[in-house]
Structure formats: structure tokens, C-alpha cells
Scaffold this motif. Structure first.
Motif, PDB file in Angstrom:
ATOM      1  N   ASP A   1       0.750  -0.891  -0.276  1.00 39.74           N
ATOM      2  CA  ASP A   1      -0.025   0.011   0.128  1.00 39.74           C
ATOM      3  C   ASP A   1       0.884   1.319   0.004  1.00 39.74           C
ATOM      4  O   ASP A   1       0.388   1.664  -0.673  1.00 39.74           O
ATOM      5  CB  ASP A   1      -1.163   0.116   1.205  1.00 39.74           C
ATOM      6  N   SER A   2       2.061   1.550   0.132  1.00 41.53           N
ATOM      7  CA  SER A   2       3.038   2.421   0.678  1.00 41.53           C
ATOM      8  C   SER A   2       3.515   2.535   0.045  1.00 41.53           C
ATOM      9  O   SER A   2       3.509   3.640  -0.858  1.00 41.53           O
ATOM     10  CB  SER A   2       4.217   2.013   1.984  1.00 41.53           C
ATOM     11  N   TYR A   3       3.868   1.814  -1.177  1.00 42.40           N
ATOM     12  CA  TYR A   3       4.737   1.448  -1.977  1.00 42.40           C
ATOM     13  C   TYR A   3       4.145   1.822  -3.345  1.00 42.40           C
ATOM     14  O   TYR A   3       4.203   3.121  -3.925  1.00 42.40           O
ATOM     15  CB  TYR A   3       5.509   0.528  -2.468  1.00 42.40           C
ATOM     16  N   MET A   4       2.417   1.546  -3.022  1.00 46.31           N
ATOM     17  CA  MET A   4       1.695   1.769  -4.421  1.00 46.31           C
ATOM     18  C   MET A   4       1.533   3.730  -4.454  1.00 46.31           C
ATOM     19  O   MET A   4       1.176   3.937  -5.242  1.00 46.31           O
ATOM     20  CB  MET A   4       0.361   1.392  -4.346  1.00 46.31           C
ATOM     21  N   ASP A   5       1.323   3.717  -3.101  1.00 49.20           N
ATOM     22  CA  ASP A   5       0.632   5.434  -2.495  1.00 49.20           C
ATOM     23  C   ASP A   5       2.321   6.420  -3.290  1.00 49.20           C
ATOM     24  O   ASP A   5       1.410   7.497  -3.722  1.00 49.20           O
ATOM     25  CB  ASP A   5       1.160   5.673  -1.128  1.00 49.20           C
ATOM     26  N   ILE A   6       3.102   5.865  -2.758  1.00 49.52           N
ATOM     27  CA  ILE A   6       4.090   6.798  -3.635  1.00 49.52           C
ATOM     28  C   ILE A   6       3.715   7.092  -5.099  1.00 49.52           C
ATOM     29  O   ILE A   6       4.419   7.731  -5.448  1.00 49.52           O
ATOM     30  CB  ILE A   6       5.593   6.281  -2.573  1.00 49.52           C
ATOM     31  N   VAL A   7       4.307   5.806  -5.143  1.00 52.00           N
ATOM     32  CA  VAL A   7       4.050   5.826  -7.221  1.00 52.00           C
ATOM     33  C   VAL A   7       3.361   6.729  -7.733  1.00 52.00           C
ATOM     34  O   VAL A   7       3.464   7.519  -8.732  1.00 52.00           O
ATOM     35  CB  VAL A   7       4.270   4.558  -7.987  1.00 52.00           C
ATOM     36  N   LEU A   8       1.690   6.439  -7.155  1.00 50.73           N
ATOM     37  CA  LEU A   8       0.875   7.088  -7.774  1.00 50.73           C
ATOM     38  C   LEU A   8       0.572   8.739  -7.099  1.00 50.73           C
ATOM     39  O   LEU A   8       0.545   9.126  -8.119  1.00 50.73           O
ATOM     40  CB  LEU A   8      -0.665   6.285  -7.027  1.00 50.73           C
ATOM     41  N   ASN A   9       1.515   8.923  -6.536  1.00 50.11           N
ATOM     42  CA  ASN A   9       1.523  10.723  -6.493  1.00 50.11           C
ATOM     43  C   ASN A   9       2.528  11.462  -6.730  1.00 50.11           C
ATOM     44  O   ASN A   9       2.159  12.151  -7.624  1.00 50.11           O
ATOM     45  CB  ASN A   9       2.297  10.409  -4.903  1.00 50.11           C
ATOM     46  N   LEU A  10       3.953  10.423  -7.211  1.00 52.16           N
ATOM     47  CA  LEU A  10       4.728  10.769  -8.273  1.00 52.16           C
ATOM     48  C   LEU A  10       3.529  11.010  -9.530  1.00 52.16           C
ATOM     49  O   LEU A  10       4.262  11.471 -10.195  1.00 52.16           O
ATOM     50  CB  LEU A  10       6.338   9.754  -8.281  1.00 52.16           C
ATOM     51  N   PHE A  11       3.752   9.779  -9.812  1.00 48.78           N
ATOM     52  CA  PHE A  11       2.829  10.414 -11.198  1.00 48.78           C
ATOM     53  C   PHE A  11       1.758  10.932 -11.236  1.00 48.78           C
ATOM     54  O   PHE A  11       1.844  11.515 -12.385  1.00 48.78           O
ATOM     55  CB  PHE A  11       1.796   8.874 -11.516  1.00 48.78           C
TER      56      PHE A  11
ATOM     57  N   MET B   1      -6.073  10.923  -0.945  1.00 51.01           N
ATOM     58  CA  MET B   1      -6.824   9.937  -1.182  1.00 51.01           C
ATOM     59  C   MET B   1      -5.936   9.041  -0.701  1.00 51.01           C
ATOM     60  O   MET B   1      -4.859   9.446  -0.546  1.00 51.01           O
ATOM     61  CB  MET B   1      -6.923   9.191  -2.080  1.00 51.01           C
ATOM     62  N   ASN B   2      -6.291   8.242   0.738  1.00 48.41           N
ATOM     63  CA  ASN B   2      -5.345   7.136   1.856  1.00 48.41           C
ATOM     64  C   ASN B   2      -5.133   5.886   1.137  1.00 48.41           C
ATOM     65  O   ASN B   2      -4.711   5.515   1.945  1.00 48.41           O
ATOM     66  CB  ASN B   2      -5.816   7.894   2.849  1.00 48.41           C
ATOM     67  N   LYS B   3      -5.634   5.519  -0.443  1.00 43.08           N
ATOM     68  CA  LYS B   3      -5.704   4.390  -0.340  1.00 43.08           C
ATOM     69  C   LYS B   3      -5.085   4.594  -1.744  1.00 43.08           C
ATOM     70  O   LYS B   3      -5.681   4.822  -2.594  1.00 43.08           O
ATOM     71  CB  LYS B   3      -6.668   3.523   0.176  1.00 43.08           C
ATOM     72  N   ALA B   4      -4.354   2.975  -2.341  1.00 42.79           N
ATOM     73  CA  ALA B   4      -3.948   3.204  -3.611  1.00 42.79           C
ATOM     74  C   ALA B   4      -5.047   3.007  -4.626  1.00 42.79           C
ATOM     75  O   ALA B   4      -5.327   3.007  -5.512  1.00 42.79           O
ATOM     76  CB  ALA B   4      -3.187   2.121  -3.708  1.00 42.79           C
ATOM     77  N   LYS B   5      -6.160   2.517  -4.068  1.00 43.68           N
ATOM     78  CA  LYS B   5      -7.562   1.696  -4.891  1.00 43.68           C
ATOM     79  C   LYS B   5      -8.503   3.001  -5.070  1.00 43.68           C
ATOM     80  O   LYS B   5      -8.201   3.092  -6.434  1.00 43.68           O
ATOM     81  CB  LYS B   5      -7.874   0.474  -4.438  1.00 43.68           C
ATOM     82  N   PRO B   6      -8.453   3.637  -4.725  1.00 39.99           N
ATOM     83  CA  PRO B   6      -9.307   4.995  -5.148  1.00 39.99           C
ATOM     84  C   PRO B   6      -8.561   5.855  -6.452  1.00 39.99           C
ATOM     85  O   PRO B   6      -9.240   6.456  -6.692  1.00 39.99           O
ATOM     86  CB  PRO B   6      -9.256   5.418  -3.890  1.00 39.99           C
TER      87      PRO B   6
ATOM     88  N   GLY C   1      -8.057 -11.979  -1.245  1.00 41.39           N
ATOM     89  CA  GLY C   1      -6.552 -11.664  -1.310  1.00 41.39           C
ATOM     90  C   GLY C   1      -6.366  -9.719  -1.144  1.00 41.39           C
ATOM     91  O   GLY C   1      -6.577  -9.975  -3.250  1.00 41.39           O
ATOM     92  N   PHE C   2      -5.698  -9.319  -0.958  1.00 45.74           N
ATOM     93  CA  PHE C   2      -5.012  -7.769  -0.734  1.00 45.74           C
ATOM     94  C   PHE C   2      -4.306  -8.012  -2.474  1.00 45.74           C
ATOM     95  O   PHE C   2      -4.343  -7.356  -3.751  1.00 45.74           O
ATOM     96  CB  PHE C   2      -4.272  -7.209  -0.126  1.00 45.74           C
ATOM     97  N   TYR C   3      -3.690  -8.618  -2.577  1.00 46.76           N
ATOM     98  CA  TYR C   3      -2.397  -8.984  -3.948  1.00 46.76           C
ATOM     99  C   TYR C   3      -3.246  -9.269  -5.547  1.00 46.76           C
ATOM    100  O   TYR C   3      -3.299  -8.400  -6.411  1.00 46.76           O
ATOM    101  CB  TYR C   3      -1.430  -9.802  -4.378  1.00 46.76           C
ATOM    102  N   ARG C   4      -4.049 -10.121  -5.214  1.00 50.45           N
ATOM    103  CA  ARG C   4      -5.441 -10.809  -6.305  1.00 50.45           C
ATOM    104  C   ARG C   4      -6.600  -9.569  -6.379  1.00 50.45           C
ATOM    105  O   ARG C   4      -6.525  -8.845  -8.585  1.00 50.45           O
ATOM    106  CB  ARG C   4      -5.882 -11.932  -5.536  1.00 50.45           C
ATOM    107  N   ASP C   5      -6.440  -8.555  -5.470  1.00 51.01           N
ATOM    108  CA  ASP C   5      -7.976  -7.366  -5.672  1.00 51.01           C
ATOM    109  C   ASP C   5      -6.889  -6.524  -6.382  1.00 51.01           C
ATOM    110  O   ASP C   5      -7.341  -5.406  -7.459  1.00 51.01           O
ATOM    111  CB  ASP C   5      -7.727  -6.649  -3.878  1.00 51.01           C
ATOM    112  N   LEU C   6      -5.318  -5.819  -6.123  1.00 49.22           N
ATOM    113  CA  LEU C   6      -4.581  -4.837  -6.951  1.00 49.22           C
ATOM    114  C   LEU C   6      -4.860  -5.073  -8.170  1.00 49.22           C
ATOM    115  O   LEU C   6      -4.605  -4.728  -9.507  1.00 49.22           O
ATOM    116  CB  LEU C   6      -3.563  -4.930  -6.567  1.00 49.22           C
ATOM    117  N   PHE C   7      -4.380  -6.861  -8.542  1.00 52.25           N
ATOM    118  CA  PHE C   7      -4.480  -6.668  -9.914  1.00 52.25           C
ATOM    119  C   PHE C   7      -6.014  -7.124 -10.655  1.00 52.25           C
ATOM    120  O   PHE C   7      -5.981  -6.734 -11.677  1.00 52.25           O
ATOM    121  CB  PHE C   7      -4.604  -8.123 -10.675  1.00 52.25           C
ATOM    122  N   LYS C   8      -6.669  -6.842  -9.754  1.00 49.44           N
ATOM    123  CA  LYS C   8      -8.193  -6.563 -10.685  1.00 49.44           C
ATOM    124  C   LYS C   8      -8.734  -5.150 -11.727  1.00 49.44           C
ATOM    125  O   LYS C   8      -9.229  -4.654 -12.296  1.00 49.44           O
ATOM    126  CB  LYS C   8      -9.452  -6.922  -9.619  1.00 49.44           C
ATOM    127  N   LEU C   9      -7.299  -4.433 -10.467  1.00 45.23           N
ATOM    128  CA  LEU C   9      -7.853  -3.009 -10.866  1.00 45.23           C
ATOM    129  C   LEU C   9      -7.604  -2.813 -11.695  1.00 45.23           C
ATOM    130  O   LEU C   9      -7.123  -1.461 -12.872  1.00 45.23           O
ATOM    131  CB  LEU C   9      -7.277  -2.254 -10.095  1.00 45.23           C
TER     132      LEU C   9
END
Length: 574
Positions: free
Chosen positions: A112-122, A141-146, A193-201
Motif C-alpha cells: 500500500d505504501s509503495y503504490m501510494d508513493i508511485v501514484l503520487n509521483l505519477f 486519497m489515503n488508499k492506493a485503490k481509489p 486476497g489483497f494482491y489479487r484484488d490489486l490485479f483486478k484494478l
């Protein structure tokens, strides 16, 4: 800045390589092929074959923010004269899951922290292509998914195209599988599972996706969540996209050889490298059409040593190209099938090959199946495609570098069950290599096998006896100990070939024939077997290859005969 190109050892950043005058092996001709196959690609290769550099290349090529540097980055490369319509048309989001590490409890917050950083920089990087304050909205937004959902929605609204480049997609899930077992792994990749859930996005939110990793284990478990990718791992069109072809190796050597002062010719250096770094093939249909592939990391190690020392490396084993032994060992011991998997590794080490068929996908729960575990060894680079026989792929050990890893694995297995004194064994090796005093060496290994009851109880038999000898004979760096070498229409058990590049003053070489009898065999049976062995080994020595392989040394023909676990007879017959 020097007036020659620097060697990019350990550098996988395309932009840095091009802007800082590093040597680059041009792989840009593959870019149009990636585009033609599919918009959503999945690709596996062993570690240290150039995956990360290829992804960095694609990021620079497609990123709309790097088009101003087109001539600096791509001038002189193939693609500069043959650009595609997609060049510079994307906002590129690049993820590297090797950055996500930690204990099992830390993985989800770390991701979650890694995705947050990457999305902010993007959002910061591409804000001017949206609206003022776009980056601030994302950061609120405080979550990577939204965040990802919001970015994808805004991209569609503003007509921006998104390209997802995912490196080491399988890194931390394979670590979980190795360290915590299949049950914990399933919580990450199945159901909610959180990893599988990420791939759905990922599905539906990107115009193009390219995922790279080592093995397809995770991908199969995520299929229902992400089922749009085309797997090009064994596609013959992409057989040579990573690693180096022989012409690429020769071009590198031709460039650096005058700078190094080395006296060897390019031909001589290629022949030195070939048995250690070459012989990879990743597509069945390429077996008869494509030349074999060199491991690019291993070649770079050789050239770097040549530049710094003016000579080839003392050891042809490239330290940074070895497979992660710890992870492989953990996978072998997963759950309750340790002995079964060890048996496969023993068989490959002894024979040099195994017949199976590489599986494109397999879930973690099915690693227990023989063909899936063999496929995993292939994906790790421990096996490669060498031939087709009766409908099965012959998967062989690609080169000496990998062969050493198998022997080291066997040696570790044997030494855990034995207290063999390796210092004394090395002294025996030196006596055999330089003085021709061979008896102590073979008696030492034979006695260790006899006393090693824990090993014998699991592996006693002719092939396993050969594996035991093979592991210990490969301890000595002065010999290339090759099993089953074809000599004069037959296959000797071992040929201890002097490694003249590493130790040029070795004076003795050995052909070894190892014979095994059951414990209840009669003396008459032993005599007949011995006589047959003498005929065989003398026939081997008459072959035309022997003089070349023994390299101006005194050749000894040694026959070793066992009855059960005990040494029955040991003698030199020529």
C-alpha cells in the motif's frame, strides 16, 4: 567523460546508459514486435537476463514526457530510423515489486505504501496534462485503490493513454510461497486476497500493459482477476529478445578488446565463454532455427574483468549471475515433498537433462506435480530447451555455470549428512592434479560414501553413487568434471578435464569409469564386470577428442568398482 563507452555493469537504467555514454546492445528492433502481438503482454525470463533494462527502454520510448530527448536517447539505434506510431503517446506508470519487502504481516502495508508513493509521483509528473491541483487531489486519497481508479478515470476524461510497466510482478509472492508455504500464499492471491484484488484494478484501466517476472506461478493464481494478458514467454518471435546473441557478444568484445590490452583474439574469448555462458533457448520452435543465447550478465562480468585486469577472469563462474540458492532450496523443501523434489534435482545433476514439457502456467498448489517443478527449474534458468524426443522436450543444464550450481546443491546435501574433511580432500586433489597421485583422492570419496549411511539409505544405487562422486569431484576448481562425455562411440562416467585457463600448470587428467554391483553379487560377477570396464575405458581413450580434452597432460584411466556401499577394487588400467 572518457572518449570510449563505459561498461554498464549492474546498470539497468536505459536513460542513464544513453545519456552518460555507456555501452548499449541495441534491442530496439523488438519494440514493433511487442506492439504487433497484443496490448497486454506477460513475459518471463530467468534473473539477470536484461528484463529490467528492456522495461526501462520501453518506458523511455513510450513516455510522452521524454519525447524532447528523442535524438539523445535513441540516435544511432535501430528504432530511431524506424519509429512506430505509438512512440511517445503514453503516460507511463512503472511498478517494481522487488521494492516491496518485509515479513508476511508487513507485506500488505508495504505494498500500500509503495503504490501510494508511485501514484503520487505519477500525478505530479503528468499534472499539466490534467488540471491544476490534480496531484493534490490524488494525494488527498489515503488508499492506493481509489487513487488508481481516480487516475484512470481522469485519464479517460482528458484523453490520456496509460501504459503500465510492471517489473518483478512475482517477486514478493514467490518469497511468501518459499518462506511461508502454500496456505499463506493462497490468502494473497485467491478470494479477497489483497494482491489479487490489486490485479483486478489493472484490467480495464490501462491502454497497454507489460508484465515481466521470473516464473508464472503467481500469474496462474491471479488469472480470474487479470485474464487479458498474452503470454509470450515461449513465443519463438521473442526467443532472442533478452540475453546476447553471439554477434552481439562478438561486437562487444571487438569494441573493448583493443582497450584492454588482452592478447586473446575475439574467437578465443568467445570459445572460452561459450561452455560457461551460452546455450539458452526459450522456444521449442527456435531449437532448429535460432542460435543459442548467451547470458548477458555473465558476458558483462567477463568483459569487465578483461577491462580491469587485462586478462579473462580467474573464475568463469559469474558471482552475480548465480541463481538464488536459498529461494530455490526453500521451494524444493516446500511442505512435505522434500525428498521427491531433491530426487529430481539429483537426477538432473547426474544426467545433465530430463524429459518433460514446460508448462506455461501452473498454480502454487500444483507445484507438487513433477512437470510443474521441472518447469519451475526451467524458469529459474536452471534448465533450458535442448531438443525434442518422442513428443517431450529435452530440458538440459545450459552451461558449466549452472552445472556448478547443481553440483554445489548436491554437495550441500551430502555434507549435511557427513563430516568429510574437505581440507584433506583438496590436498588429495592437488596431489592428483600435479603429481599424478590419484589413489588417495578416489579412496577418500569412496570411504566417505561407505560411511555416509544417512545418504546411502536414501540414494544407494549406481546412479546415485555417480551423483555422490560427481558432487565431490567438482569441488576442485582445476578440473572441469564432465559426466557422460561421449568418447569414441561411448560415454565415460567422468572426464576430469584440466581447466588450463584457471590452472595452466595442471599435469594430469583422468577418465574415470565407475562400476556398481549389488551387495550380494559374486566374485565371478565382479571379475566379469571389471574386465568389461577395462575394455570400455581403453576404447574411450582411443577417441580423437581425448588428446584435445586432456590438453598436454598425462592421461590416467581409472576404474572404480563398488559392491553395495563398499569399495571393492580401484586401479589404473592405462
Amino acid at each position: 567523460m572518457p572518449d570510449f563507452k563505459l561498461l554498464p555493469s549492474g546498470i539497468a537504467d536505459f536513460r542513464r546508459i544513453r545519456l552518460e555514454n555507456y555501452y548499449y546492445v541495441d534491442k530496439t528492433a523488438w519494440i514493433p514486435k511487442f506492439e504487433l502481438v497484443s496490448s497486454f503482454l506477460f513475459f518471463c525470463r530467468p534473473r539477470r537476463f536484461g528484463k529490467t533494462l528492456m522495461l526501462s527502454l520501453l518506458e523511455s520510448y513510450y513516455d510522452c514526457k521524454q519525447t524532447a530527448d528523442w535524438d539523445m536517447l535513441f540516435g544511432g539505434l535501430w528504432i530511431h530510423e524506424h519509429p512506430t506510431a505509438e512512440r511517445g503517446k503514453f503516460q507511463v506508470m512503472r511498478l517494481d515489486f522487488s521494492q516491496v519487502t518485509g515479513t508476511i504481516d508487513e507485506l500488505k502495508p508495504m505494498l500500500d505504501s509503495y503504490m501510494d508513493i508511485v501514484l503520487n509521483l505519477f500525478a505530479e509528473k503528468y499534472e499539466d496534462m490534467y488540471f491544476e491541483g490534480f496531484a493534490s487531489e490524488v494525494k488527498k486519497m489515503n488508499k492506493a485503490k481509489p487513487k488508481l481508479t481516480y487516475i484512470a478515470g481522469m485519464a479517460k476524461k482528458y484523453g490520456n493513454r496509460l501504459y503500465l510497466i510492471l517489473d518483478e510482478y512475482d517477486n514478493f509472492t514467490n518469497t511468501v510461497l518459499a518462506q511461508h508455504g502454500e496456505a499463506v500464499y493462497r490468502t494473497l492471491t485467491h478470494a479477497d486476497g489483497f494482491y489479487r484484488d490489486l490485479f483486478k484494478l489493472f484490467k480495464g484501466n490501462f491502454d497497454r500493459i507489460l508484465m515481466m517476472g521470473v516464473s508464472p506461478v503467481t500469474m496462474d493464481d491471479l488469472t480470474s482477476g487479470y485474464n487479458i494478458a498474452t503470454n509470450i514467454t515461449t513465443d519463438p518471435w521473442f526467443n532472442q529478445v533478452l540475453g546476447f546473441s553471439e554477434p552481439e557478444v562478438r561486437a562487444m568484445l571487438d569494441y573493448y578488446r583493443p582497450l584492454s590490452g588482452i592478447e586473446l583474439t575475439t574467437d578465443e574469448m568467445v570459445e572460452q565463454m561459450r561452455p560457461w555462458y551460452d546455450n539458452y533457448c526459450f522456444a521449442e520452435r527456435s531449437l532448429k532455427t535460432d542460435p543459442k543465447i548467451f547470458n548477458s550478465s555473465m558476458v558483462t562480468y567477463y568483459v569487465n574483468t578483461m577491462l580491469t585486469l587485462g586478462t579473462p577472469p580467474d573464475s568463469m563462474e559469474a558471482p552475480n549471475a548465480k541463481t538464488d540458492h536459498t529461494k530455490l532450496r526453500q521451494l524444493i523443501r516446500l511442505d512435505t515433498i522434500d525428498l521427491y523434489r531433491r530426487g529430481i534435482v539429483h537426477r538432473i545433476a547426474q544426467d545433465g537433462y530430463i524429459y518433460s514439457r514446460v508448462k506455461d502456467y501452473f498454480p502454487a498448489i500444483e507445484l507438487i506435480k513433477k512437470e510443474n517443478f521441472i518447469s519451475l527449474l526451467y524458469y529459474y534458468g536452471m534448465l533450458t530447451m535442448t531438443d525434442i524426443y518422442q513428443g517431450e522436450q529435452r530440458l538440459g543444464i545450459p552451461n558449466n555455470n549452472v552445472r556448478r550450481q547443481y553440483y554445489d546443491f548436491l554437495l550441500d546435501e551430502y555434507q549435511r549428512a557427513s563430516d568429510i574433511d574437505t581440507w584433506d580432500l583438496k590436498e588429495a586433489f592437488r596431489a592428483a592434479a600435479y603429481c599424478g597421485e590419484w589413489r588417495a583422492l578416489f579412496e577418500y570419496i569412496a570411504n566417505a560414501y561407505r560411511e555416509d549411511s544417512a545418504v546411502r539409505s536414501a540414494i544407494e544405487g549406481e546412479r546415485h553413487l555417480q551423483g555422490y562422486f560427481l558432487a565431490y569431484l567438482n569441488m576442485y576448481q582445476g578440473y572441469l568434471t564432465a559426466p557422460e562425455v561421449e568418447l569414441n562411440h561411448g560415454y565415460c562416467d567422468f572426464f576430469l578435464m584440466p581447466d588450463k585457463m584457471r590452472q595452466p600448470d595442471i599435469a594430469h587428467s583422468y577418465i574415470v569409469e565407475l562400476k556398481y554391483l549389488k551387495a550380494d553379487a559374486t566374485d565371478a560377477e565382479a571379475d566379469r564386470q571389471w574386465q568389461e570396464a577395462e575394455v570400455q575405458i581403453r576404447q574411450y581413450a582411443e577417441g580423437g577428442r581425448v588428446a584435445l580434452l586432456s590438453r598436454d597432460t598425462l592421461l590416467h584411466l581409472v576404474v572404480i568398482q563398488f559392491r553395495g556401499p563398499k569399495l571393492l577394487r580401484l586401479d589404473c588400467v592405462g
